[in-house]
Motif scaffolding. Structure first.
Motif, PDB file in Angstrom:
ATOM      1  N   LYS A  69       0.828  -1.211   0.000  1.00  0.00           N
ATOM      2  CA  LYS A  69       0.000   0.000   0.000  1.00  0.00           C
ATOM      3  C   LYS A  69       0.860   1.258   0.000  1.00  0.00           C
ATOM      4  CE  LYS A  69      -3.895  -2.093   2.515  1.00  0.00           C
ATOM      5  NZ  LYS A  69      -4.691  -2.042   3.774  1.00  0.00           N
ATOM      6  N   PHE A  70       1.913   1.254   0.815  1.00  0.00           N
ATOM      7  CA  PHE A  70       2.765   2.452   0.906  1.00  0.00           C
ATOM      8  C   PHE A  70       3.610   2.646  -0.357  1.00  0.00           C
ATOM      9  CE2 PHE A  70       2.312   1.840   5.669  1.00  0.00           C
ATOM     10  CZ  PHE A  70       1.488   2.944   5.823  1.00  0.00           C
ATOM     11  N   LEU A  71       3.942   1.573  -1.052  1.00  0.00           N
ATOM     12  CA  LEU A  71       4.639   1.727  -2.326  1.00  0.00           C
ATOM     13  C   LEU A  71       3.782   2.510  -3.315  1.00  0.00           C
ATOM     14  CD1 LEU A  71       6.297  -1.769  -2.996  1.00  0.00           C
ATOM     15  CD2 LEU A  71       7.389   0.324  -2.175  1.00  0.00           C
ATOM     16  N   VAL A  72       2.479   2.208  -3.298  1.00  0.00           N
ATOM     17  CA  VAL A  72       1.562   2.899  -4.215  1.00  0.00           C
ATOM     18  C   VAL A  72       1.305   4.321  -3.733  1.00  0.00           C
ATOM     19  CG1 VAL A  72      -0.765   2.882  -5.182  1.00  0.00           C
ATOM     20  CG2 VAL A  72       0.495   0.741  -4.932  1.00  0.00           C
ATOM     21  N   LYS A  73       1.001   4.477  -2.461  1.00  0.00           N
ATOM     22  CA  LYS A  73       0.742   5.813  -1.923  1.00  0.00           C
ATOM     23  C   LYS A  73       1.988   6.692  -1.991  1.00  0.00           C
ATOM     24  CE  LYS A  73      -2.906   4.345   1.287  1.00  0.00           C
ATOM     25  NZ  LYS A  73      -3.977   5.252   0.826  1.00  0.00           N
TER      26      LYS A  73
END
Length: 647
Positions: free
Chosen positions: A363-367
């Motif tokens: 999720k944090f890679l995308v965000k």
């Protein structure tokens, strides 16, 4: 009583007996004739011919000559239009159109052709199990399970009887995934019960439909919730059957049906396993060819010809279909790949121990707007994982997708998002589509699959300009292979002439790789999440030799300095691959920290709420881990490094 009277009586009795014999013989012949007539008239082939002619009559009849009232004429026209539309749509994989056509076939057979409880057994002998083929038994079982479980019917059948387990079949030296006719016979003996006439006629209607407008024995299987299906990929090709002189005794064996033909080839892709459906067969090379010629036709992608020996397209339900034919391939074959759109959620895809930090990491890679590659072999779940990760792109960012054929269908999953997909056509190149994307207010670019040199160049372009970040899939086996493959693609299409310069371009673009793997048992998992850290060259050449007083000292100092400098600039290492998370012994483990630079850049692209969650995530799982001597304190300060802005 006189002798003459006795003779007359005897002759009369003989005459009566002879007459009875003649009449009885005639009734027997009549019954035989009726039986033979019914056997032919109510065969699947004859009823299929009737349905074809009747459908043709309905769709071609000139209603203006029927003398109908205005209201009736309007009603008939509407029905005629609906039928023509359904007959076209059902061949594209539209289950609603298929249902409409099957219901009409059901009514025509029952009301017009006169199929009843007795004569239906001439088509499929429901009352005599010994006369049923493996195809018949499988169709009946699938119908029964579909009535109970809908499109999960095949899954339930396979799971109930463990049909997806390795087994060694007769004549094989190694175990494989296969569903045999013997297994279907055993299951049928356990499951089969009396079927009502409506059920029997429904099964017969499906049989006629799949021979008429459907995809033969794979028609119902294709609709099931499985990963994919293929045909024509095993067994002897048609061309192979004519090499009698060279093959000798081997061909004699094939003529005895001991070796399967290409038309006996039906395979399904089920939960990561490729399973041979040895219980099914198309029955002839012509039937396999018919299916291949029809299954790819949605949206008129062009003609499949000997000159153009393959077609890549999608079906109406979003399935990807690939069809090949001779002389490009050794036999006619098709591949339908279905994507598990309803379950394209990270929580459904990642269930192994350690998911509590793997899912937030993705999720944090995308965000954090990181350029991310999803890599792995075919069938490991890259496309489904990509669909799931897109959910976490901020809704404020518009998404633009470039694909060879429509596969992702993101607007079906996220109908409220600003998403537009482009694909390459015969008249519009992928590069033109990419150039057009730059003028469509897009913020995030998605590449369905980087499989060619040209598409690799698109990816580099997307990541460098006109895009906040990019996510794509690739078939690389290792991170080094990913970098080298992209580098080589840039060299092949002529964007660069120098290997190192091209590699530096790739390395400076790439941030993370998520490598997926499919286990031997069909299980899917993330093998590793790898960070790409560019190795930045420093110009360490100095002019200290000028400070030397003697000429000899100046030369020695100069040579040492020059040797060190040229050694540095000729080093081939341009990047370091650091595994952040790895999969070991059935669970995920954190192996290294994320670099300071990526942490800072990820935080800059997040909302304040996500920045806080990101800091807690790092504090929980990445403190004291790995070899990057970086620790994160509560204020977001990286020890020995730059300040990381995570408020």
């Amino acid at each position: 009583m006189t002798l003459n009277t006795i003779i007359i009586i005897l002759l009369a009795l003989i005459g009566i007996i002879f007459l009875i014999y003649i009449l009885t013989k005639k009734d027997d012949n009549l019954n035989v004739n009726i039986s033979e007539r019914d056997s032919k008239m109510y065969s699947v082939d004859q009823m299929t011919k009737f349905i074809k002619l009747r459908m043709d009559e309905i769709t071609r009849t000139n209603l203006m000559d029927a003398g109908l009232s205005e209201e009736e004429l309007k009603r008939r026209k509407t029905k005629k239009y609906e039928l023509k539309k359904a007959l076209k749509g059902c061949t594209y994989g539209d289950v609603n159109d298929k249902k409409y056509v099957k219901e009409l076939i059901f009514d025509l057979l029952h009301r017009e052709y006169g199929v009843n409880q007795v004569n239906i057994t001439n088509a499929i002998d429901f009352d005599n199990v010994d006369n049923l083929t493996s195809n018949d038994k499988f169709d009946i079982l699938l119908y029964m399970y579909k009535q109970q479980f809908g499109y999960e019917g095949l899954t339930k059948l396979i799971q109930k009887y463990s049909l997806d387990e390795l087994k060694t079949v007769y004549g094989a030296s190694e175990p494989s995934y296969v569903i045999t006719p013997e297994e279907i016979d055993d299951i049928f003996a356990k499951e089969y019960d009396y079927l009502s006439f409506e059920d029997r006629l429904s099964i017969l209607s499906q049989r006629i439909y799949q021979n008429y407008k459907g995809f033969s024995v794979v028609d119902e299987i294709r609709d099931m919730n499985i990963d994919g299906i293929s045909g024509g990929v095993s067994g002897l090709p048609e061309s192979f059957m004519y090499q009698v002189a060279q093959l000798g005794d081997y061909i004699k064996q094939t003529q005895e049906k001991t070796v399967p033909r290409a038309y006996d080839s039906v395979w399904i892709f089920f939960k990561g396993k490729s399973i041979q459906m040895a219980c099914l067969s198309f029955g002839s090379f012509e039937e396999l060819k018919r299916v291949c010629q029809n299954i790819y036709k949605y949206n008129n992608p062009g003609q499949l010809s000997d000159t153009n020996g393959y077609k890549i397209n999608e079906m109406k339900d979003g399935s990807r279909v690939v069809v090949v034919r001779p002389s490009m391939s050794e036999s006619w074959a098709f591949f339908v790949r279905k994507f598990d759109t309803p379950n394209a959620v990270l929580e459904n895809l990642i269930k192994q121990p350690g998911k509590e930090f793997v899912i937030p990491m993705l999720k944090f890679l995308v965000k954090g707007a990181r350029v991310t590659a999803l890599t792995g072999e075919q069938g490991c779940g890259k496309t489904t994982m990509l669909m799931a990760m897109i959910k976490y792109i901020y809704p404020t960012l518009n998404i633009r997708v470039q694909e060879t054929a429509f596969e992702l269908h993101l607007r079906k999953v996220y109908p409220n998002r600003n998403i537009l997909t482009f694909r390459e056509t015969d008249t519009v190149s992928g590069q033109e589509g990419l150039d057009l994307q730059k003028k469509t207010d897009g913020a995030v670019n998605i590449l369905g699959e980087v499989a060619t040199d040209a598409v690799a160049a698109w990816m580099i372009q997307m990541a460098q300009v006109a895009s906040k970040f990019t996510i794509f899939t690739h078939h690389a086996k290792t991170f080094e292979n990913l970098i080298l493959s992209l580098r080589n693609s840039l060299l092949k299409i002529g964007m660069f002439n120098n290997e190192k310069v091209a590699e530096i371009q790739v390395v400076n673009v790439m941030n993370f790789e998520v490598h997926l793997k499919r286990g031997f048992d069909g299980s899917r998992f993330i093998e590793r999440i790898t960070e790409c850290i560019p190795v930045k060259e420093k110009n360490e050449y100095t002019f200290d030799h000028r400070n030397e007083s003697s000429l000899e000292g100046k030369l020695d100092k100069f040579m040492d300095n020059a040797t060190h400098y040229f050694t540095k600039i000729t080093e081939t290492e341009t990047f370091k691959a650091v595994n952040i998370i790895e999969y070991h012994n059935g669970e995920y483990v954190v192996t290294n920290k994320i670099s300071d630079e990526n942490i800072a850049l990820m935080a800059e692209n997040m909302s304040e709420e996500d920045q806080k969650a990101f800091r807690e995530f790092l504090d929980t799982y990445f403190v004291g881990v790995g070899n990057n001597n970086t620790t994160i304190d509560g204020t977001g300060m990286a020890t020995g490094g730059r300040r990381i802005v995570i408020e």
